[in-house]
Design an enzyme around this catalytic site. Structure first.
Site, short mmCIF file in Angstrom:
data_model
loop_
_atom_site.label_atom_id
_atom_site.label_comp_id
_atom_site.label_asym_id
_atom_site.label_seq_id
_atom_site.Cartn_x
_atom_site.Cartn_y
_atom_site.Cartn_z
N CYS A 58 10.63 -0.93 -3.41
CA CYS A 58 9.32 -1.49 -3.74
C CYS A 58 9.27 -1.94 -5.20
O CYS A 58 8.29 -2.52 -5.62
CB CYS A 58 8.22 -0.49 -3.47
SG CYS A 58 8.45 1.07 -4.35
N CYS A 61 3.24 -8.33 -3.57
CA CYS A 61 2.27 -7.36 -3.04
C CYS A 61 2.54 -5.97 -3.61
O CYS A 61 1.63 -5.28 -4.09
CB CYS A 61 2.32 -7.33 -1.52
SG CYS A 61 1.07 -6.25 -0.78
N CYS A 62 3.82 -5.55 -3.60
CA CYS A 62 4.16 -4.25 -4.20
C CYS A 62 3.82 -4.24 -5.69
O CYS A 62 3.43 -3.21 -6.24
CB CYS A 62 5.64 -3.94 -4.00
SG CYS A 62 6.10 -3.47 -2.31
N CYS A 88 4.18 -1.77 6.46
CA CYS A 88 5.56 -1.96 6.02
C CYS A 88 6.48 -0.80 6.38
O CYS A 88 7.57 -0.66 5.83
CB CYS A 88 5.59 -2.18 4.51
SG CYS A 88 4.66 -3.63 4.00
N CYS A 113 3.53 2.18 2.94
CA CYS A 113 2.31 1.54 3.44
C CYS A 113 2.44 1.32 4.95
O CYS A 113 3.53 1.06 5.47
CB CYS A 113 2.09 0.20 2.75
SG CYS A 113 1.66 0.37 1.01
S1 SF4 Z 1 4.70 -1.61 0.88
FE1 SF4 Z 1 3.85 -3.44 1.93
S2 SF4 Z 1 1.59 -3.27 1.86
FE2 SF4 Z 1 2.48 -1.72 0.45
S3 SF4 Z 1 2.41 -2.72 -1.51
FE3 SF4 Z 1 4.45 -3.16 -0.68
S4 SF4 Z 1 4.30 -5.08 0.50
FE4 SF4 Z 1 2.20 -4.35 0.04
#
Ligand code: SF4
Length: 248
Positions: free
Chosen positions: A232, A121-122, A207, A204
């Site tokens: 991240c 996701c990151c 998170c 985010c």
């Molecule tokens: S911090 Fe969380 S929502 Fe943001 S990009 Fe990373 S995993 Fe995704």
């Protein structure tokens, strides 16, 4: 023209930057030539750097990774900061194709299920937009500080990033949080109101949680992961697998 990259240049810069104030550190880098990019998360450290760039009119591009999952307070702060300093903060957003592929594979909030899903996701929401933001850059300015976590305890002022073939500049490496707060107060720098509600480090929304008294500054980031090296991927060398975009 002398090459602006490589370990030797980074080491020489590291030595030069050590005894300068913040604005002079930033100006020196901007005057070296090549494109300088500052990536801001709108956190309190980054606001200090933005204030210096905006106030001194330093020729550094200010960009942010608008992940689509930020707190509303952070989104609002982007506009407020632009207005206060008369600058433009370029927003880099994830590709919808990448988000769709991620959601199909892991679920939109699949990052809670595994470290791999979280890194993916990151990768989609941060690393790929970051790569676009840094295209053609010789210098990447960040707000990393040695005091933010054990993982950042050795942060230098300048380091060669071989993966991205640029020099990363950390002009606040030796600042502690008290000095950051004093600069903010002395210069009326706008900051995220969430800092006062127990969020020293804000990423985010899904998170990030508030920290408890005595916890490290970044304990609220990806709090469900039992890993001392939670990051991240922006500031670690290892590449994170990222789903390929669809052909559409
Ligand atoms: S911090 Fe969380 S929502 Fe943001 S990009 Fe990373 S995993 Fe995704």
């Amino acid at each position: 023209m002398t090459a602006l990259t490589g370990n030797g240049t980074a080491q020489a810069l590291n030595d030069k930057l050590a005894n300068l104030d913040l604005a002079t550190r930033l100006s020196l880098v901007a005057e070296l030539g090549g494109r300088s990019v500052f990536t801001t998360s709108l956190g309190i450290e980054d606001q200090v750097i933005t204030a210096a760039i905006g106030t001194e009119r330093i020729a550094i591009d200010v960009v942010t990774l608008e992940t689509g999952r930020l707190f509303q307070e952070t989104v609002d702060l982007i506009d407020e900061t632009e207005s206060q300093y008369g600058i433009t903060i370029a927003r880099y957003v994830p590709a919808q194709d990448d988000i769709d592929i991620y959601a199909a594979q892991y679920g939109l909030n699949g990052f809670y299920d595994s470290v791999e899903a979280r890194h993916a996701c990151c990768g989609v929401r941060k690393l790929k937009p970051l790569a676009r933001a840094l295209e053609g850059a010789s210098f990447w300015i960040t707000g990393l500080r040695r005091g933010q976590s054990g993982n950042r305890a050795d942060t230098p002022f300048a380091e060669f990033d071989a993966d991205r073939n640029l020099i990363k500049i950390n002009p606040l490496a030796d600042w502690d949080i008290d000095r950051i707060k004093a600069y903010v107060a002395d210069n009326a720098v706008p900051v995220n109101p969430m800092h006062a509600r127990g969020y020293p480090s804000i990423g985010c929304e899904p998170c990030t949680r508030a920290i408890k008294p005595g916890e490290p500054e970044r304990a609220g980031r990806w709090w469900w992961e039992n890993d001392e090296k939670r990051e991240c991927g922006l500031h670690v060398a290892e590449a994170t697998p990222i789903p390929a975009p669809s052909a559409a």
